[in-house]
Write a protein that holds these residues in place. Structure first.
Motif, short mmCIF file in Angstrom:
data_model
loop_
_atom_site.label_atom_id
_atom_site.label_comp_id
_atom_site.label_asym_id
_atom_site.label_seq_id
_atom_site.Cartn_x
_atom_site.Cartn_y
_atom_site.Cartn_z
N ALA A 277 30.23 7.71 -16.94
CA ALA A 277 31.52 7.01 -16.99
C ALA A 277 31.35 5.52 -17.26
CB ALA A 277 32.27 7.22 -15.67
N GLY A 278 30.10 5.10 -17.48
CA GLY A 278 29.87 3.70 -17.84
C GLY A 278 29.47 2.80 -16.70
N PHE A 279 29.21 3.37 -15.52
CA PHE A 279 28.78 2.56 -14.37
C PHE A 279 27.26 2.54 -14.27
CE2 PHE A 279 33.07 4.02 -13.16
CZ PHE A 279 33.66 2.79 -12.89
N ALA A 280 26.74 1.62 -13.44
CA ALA A 280 25.29 1.51 -13.24
C ALA A 280 25.00 1.58 -11.75
CB ALA A 280 24.76 0.21 -13.84
N PRO A 281 25.10 2.79 -11.15
CA PRO A 281 24.89 2.93 -9.71
C PRO A 281 23.46 2.60 -9.31
CG PRO A 281 24.96 5.07 -10.75
CD PRO A 281 25.35 4.08 -11.81
N VAL A 282 23.32 2.07 -8.08
CA VAL A 282 22.01 1.73 -7.54
C VAL A 282 21.81 2.53 -6.27
CG1 VAL A 282 20.55 -0.12 -6.63
CG2 VAL A 282 22.17 -0.60 -8.48
N GLY A 283 20.61 3.06 -6.07
CA GLY A 283 20.32 3.83 -4.86
C GLY A 283 20.07 5.28 -5.19
N GLY A 284 20.34 6.14 -4.23
CA GLY A 284 20.14 7.56 -4.43
C GLY A 284 18.70 7.99 -4.33
N GLU A 285 17.85 7.14 -3.68
CA GLU A 285 16.47 7.53 -3.52
C GLU A 285 16.35 8.77 -2.64
OE1 GLU A 285 17.63 4.54 -2.88
OE2 GLU A 285 16.70 3.16 -4.32
N GLU A 286 15.21 9.40 -2.74
CA GLU A 286 14.98 10.62 -1.97
C GLU A 286 15.17 10.36 -0.48
OE1 GLU A 286 11.50 14.02 -1.35
OE2 GLU A 286 11.23 12.41 -2.82
N GLY A 287 15.90 11.23 0.15
CA GLY A 287 16.14 11.10 1.59
C GLY A 287 17.35 10.28 1.95
N THR A 288 18.04 9.69 0.96
CA THR A 288 19.24 8.92 1.24
C THR A 288 20.44 9.59 0.60
OG1 THR A 288 19.12 7.53 -0.72
CG2 THR A 288 17.87 6.80 1.19
N ARG A 289 21.63 9.29 1.11
CA ARG A 289 22.86 9.87 0.57
C ARG A 289 23.85 8.78 0.21
NH1 ARG A 289 24.25 15.04 4.53
NH2 ARG A 289 22.30 16.18 4.19
N SER A 290 23.36 7.64 -0.20
CA SER A 290 24.28 6.55 -0.52
C SER A 290 24.00 5.99 -1.91
CB SER A 290 24.15 5.41 0.50
OG SER A 290 22.86 4.84 0.47
#
Length: 341
Positions: A277-290
């Motif tokens: 959708a054109g965004f650049a999310p940061v995070g989502g590393e293994e073991g996290t849910r944010s």
């Protein structure tokens, strides 16, 4: 001397929020630096710096050590001559009318300058007498300031027995003995504990509501955000950005949406949908849910939610965050580091 006529002491308030200048009346320009430079041989401490502040407002100079903040304060308080440019305080030129400026300003430096051998009361009385007040007027002024700064219980103790916070409050009280129109605070809360810092903030807010103009230098971003009507960010002797706290945040910082997602595989699916959708999310590393999603306008929050729906992901928590002065300062520092000298 005939005795100094001193104005009533303004009472502090406990109001909060960025900008204390709601008491500004006529909007008179009380501090103005126009293309001010200061050089020591080939070293340029200030390079064409321009700032201004109107009556009843707070101007904050923000920058790292060596950025030029104290040099500018020294020029505006007539302690240091400028090399080029023009500057005025309370309508008087710093080069032509230094005596008139000194009559109208108060200055608190980075370190308490009170006489530790004297009591708090005697420090205040001494300054009032030196400014021309009679014995009775000097003691009356001292009593008013001791009450304003909540120093009455330690008024007759030697100042060298005060805590750091009490000494800074006494130092600021000393700078107000003559009822200055313009107050210069050079990193006044350096080294103070949070409680003492908050008390000084409240006092400054009260003074500004009564019409005083304040120039504040600080390295504390929270301090500038709370007190300043306008901020000038200095780096290597130059103004690299200026404006209200809100303007600086809008120009440099970015808003964010922080998502807490339901399901171990949710960050991966949500991230793919958001990028589509054109965004650049940061995070989502293994073991996290944010995920943290930078956005430009609040309208884009709806687009973020639609992207989650498209991925079939449920957000258990969604938090909107405004940019902070920390974002602004770090961005400016990075930009300046990349800019050739």
């Amino acid at each position: 001397m005939s005795g100094l006529v001193m104005p009533p002491v303004p009472q502090p308030g406990s109001g909060s929020g960025s900008g204390s200048g709601s008491g500004s009346g006529s909007g008179d320009l009380m501090i103005e630096a126009d293309a001010v430079s200061k050089s020591y041989g080939t070293v340029h401490a200030l390079n064409s710096v321009s700032v201004s502040a109107r009556r009843g407002t707070v101007l904050a100079l923000l920058g790292h050590n060596g950025a030029g903040k104290t040099t500018l304060v020294n020029i505006l308080t007539t302690a240091l001559p400028l090399s080029s440019g023009r500057a005025s305080v309370a309508g008087y030129d710093v080069a032509r009318d230094p005596f008139e400026i000194r009559r109208r300003i108060g200055l608190t430096g980075q370190f308490a300058s009170v006489d530790g051998r004297l009591s708090g009361r005697d420090n205040l009385v001494l300054i009032a007498r030196l400014l021309g007040a009679g014995r009775r007027a000097a003691r009356s002024r001292a009593d008013e300031l001791l009450q304003l700064f909540e120093l009455t219980t330690v008024a007759d103790r030697r100042a060298d027995g005060y805590s750091g916070g009490l000494r800074r409050r006494l130092d600021l009280a000393v700078s107000l003995v003559g009822g200055p129109q313009v107050i210069f605070l050079d990193e006044p809360t350096t080294g103070l504990d949070p409680s003492s810092r908050l008390k000084l903030w409240e006092i400054v807010e009260g003074l500004v509501r009564q019409g005083a103009t304040v120039l504040l230098t600080t390295q504390y971003l929270e301090e500038a955000d709370r007190l300043a009507d306008t901020i000038a960010v200095l780096s290597a002797g130059r103004v690299v950005a200026s404006g209200t706290p809100e303007e600086l945040k809008a120009t440099v910082g970015r808003r964010t949406v922080t998502l807490t997602l339901d399901g171990d595989d949710a960050p991966g699916r949500a991230g793919a949908s958001l990028r589509g959708a054109g965004f650049a999310p940061v995070g989502g590393e293994e073991g996290t849910r944010s995920l943290v999603v930078p956005i430009d306008t609040t309208r884009e929050i709806a687009d973020v939610v639609r992207a989650l729906d498209h991925a079939g992901v449920e957000a258990t928590e969604l938090t909107f965050g405004e940019p902070s002065l920390d974002d602004v300062y770090l961005t400016l520092a990075e930009q300046h580091a990349r800019t050739p000298a």
